[in-house]
Design an enzyme around this catalytic site. Sequence first.
Site, mmCIF file in Angstrom:
data_model
loop_
_atom_site.group_PDB
_atom_site.id
_atom_site.type_symbol
_atom_site.label_atom_id
_atom_site.label_comp_id
_atom_site.label_asym_id
_atom_site.label_seq_id
_atom_site.Cartn_x
_atom_site.Cartn_y
_atom_site.Cartn_z
ATOM 1 N N CYS A 1 1.515 0.693 0.447
ATOM 2 C CA CYS A 1 2.758 -0.054 0.650
ATOM 3 C C CYS A 1 3.124 -0.834 -0.613
ATOM 4 C CB CYS A 1 2.638 -0.954 1.878
ATOM 5 S SG CYS A 1 4.234 -1.515 2.519
ATOM 6 N N HIS B 1 0.302 2.452 6.462
ATOM 7 C CA HIS B 1 -0.837 1.586 6.761
ATOM 8 C C HIS B 1 -1.720 2.248 7.822
ATOM 9 C CE1 HIS B 1 0.524 -2.011 4.616
ATOM 10 N NE2 HIS B 1 1.737 -1.819 5.112
#
Length: 493
Positions: free
Chosen positions: A342, A447
């Site tokens: 991310c 994630h």
Amino acid sequence: MNKTRPGPARCVMVLGTTSGAGKSWLATALCRYYSNQGLKVAPFKAQNMSNNARVVAAPGEQFGEIGSAQYFQALAARAVPDVRMNPLLLKPEADTKSQVVLLGQVSDELSQLPWRGRSQRVWPQIAAALDALRAENDVVVIEGAGSPAEINLHASDVVNMRVARHAEARCLLVTDIDRGGAFAHLFGTWALLPEEERALIAGFVLNKFRGDEALLAPAPQMLQDKTGVPVVATIPMQWNHGLPEEDGVFDMRSTAVGAVHTRIAVVAYPRISNLDEFQPLKNVPGVRLSWARSPADVEGADWIVLPGSKATAADLAWLRAQGLDAAIAAHAARGGRVLGVCGGLQMLGEALIDTVGVDGNGPGLGLLPLVTSFEATKTVRPTRQCFGAVQGAWRHLAGVAVQGYEIHHGQTAQHPAMAASGDVARELMPGLAWQNPAGNVLGLYLHGLFEDAAVLRALFGADAPTLDAVFEGLAAGIARHFEPRALDALAAQ
């Protein structure tokens, strides 16, 4: 599971004398314990301050964010996580600024309000969320925050005793005895509460005890004589209970099981987010996990991981100020593995472009020929994707399907000028994951990579303990260490 009792749920609340006393793991253990009794259980925490968040169901077939602790508590309770379980989530962006997430959605209006004004605005939604969970369940396990006896905050409280009063909860007050001063903490907290709130404290819990329990006498009885509240549990120290920590950088003790063959350094920048997704690596045989805050911390590492960030540009500036940019570049040049997740993916690219004031502009580390543009709209969704033709050091991920989640403002793509010259990143998941031509640098938005058993098997040839096994162990532990019938009495109608 269907509700088995008439009327609103009985509420059992876990309060702490301090932050870090053990509220989150104890609430998780209670969720599984009561679920094992055949009861329909839900967790609840009115307000959480954490950059560890999960994507869950929200009204209107949408998705929203809650704190990771309540997500795991819901799984322990065998419940479907939803935004009512953590109606207010504060995600720190700076020392004096937080993004406010109300019932799963970012609220720019609330984010601009001072804390005291905000608390009164959000109480009706908090109370409604709790009431709805009580109507649907037999037991609601509530977690408090910090200490309930912060007398400067009492008038604006929306997370501790105001919730306890509203729910008529039976409360446990837990303290970390390993820090010292446990009995003073318990008595002082109890003494600072108004009389009507003291009456809600049903038991004291001594957590993280080391040594001979008999040496505690006569203090527990003396404390009960002064307060009328019994010590209902003395729980031994657990160096690794198997759950992700709710806040901050988790304890790195005992992170390698067996001979060390893989050393993983995770860069711990100031606004690190979603660090809980690395917890499973602590339990993989042969893996040594450590935090990196300086170039010396990455020396000898096999992998360097750039995790998520709540302030990508600011954390990238911090990383450069520590000299970590050069250390990461040298590691990659030697063929060492680099993983960005991310915000870490965004840092690995050539540039950060922010025209909407979300994060900030700046050059990236230049390890992937990508560019990230920040957008006002936030992407929040669960995602299942399959890795494409991964090559080089990460080749064992090829074809592996991953169930994860996305929480990000940025959109990342190939750098146009570099692509024109033939410098192109290998796209492994559409719009989600890329690899450098040499194959040792991998960046992805997804994630939850290391929470997927298939990924752990592909990368390490090993399995970590399942979350369900962790929950069962926690439930069995509190059943052993609480006074007989104390847990059942807390949840009795």
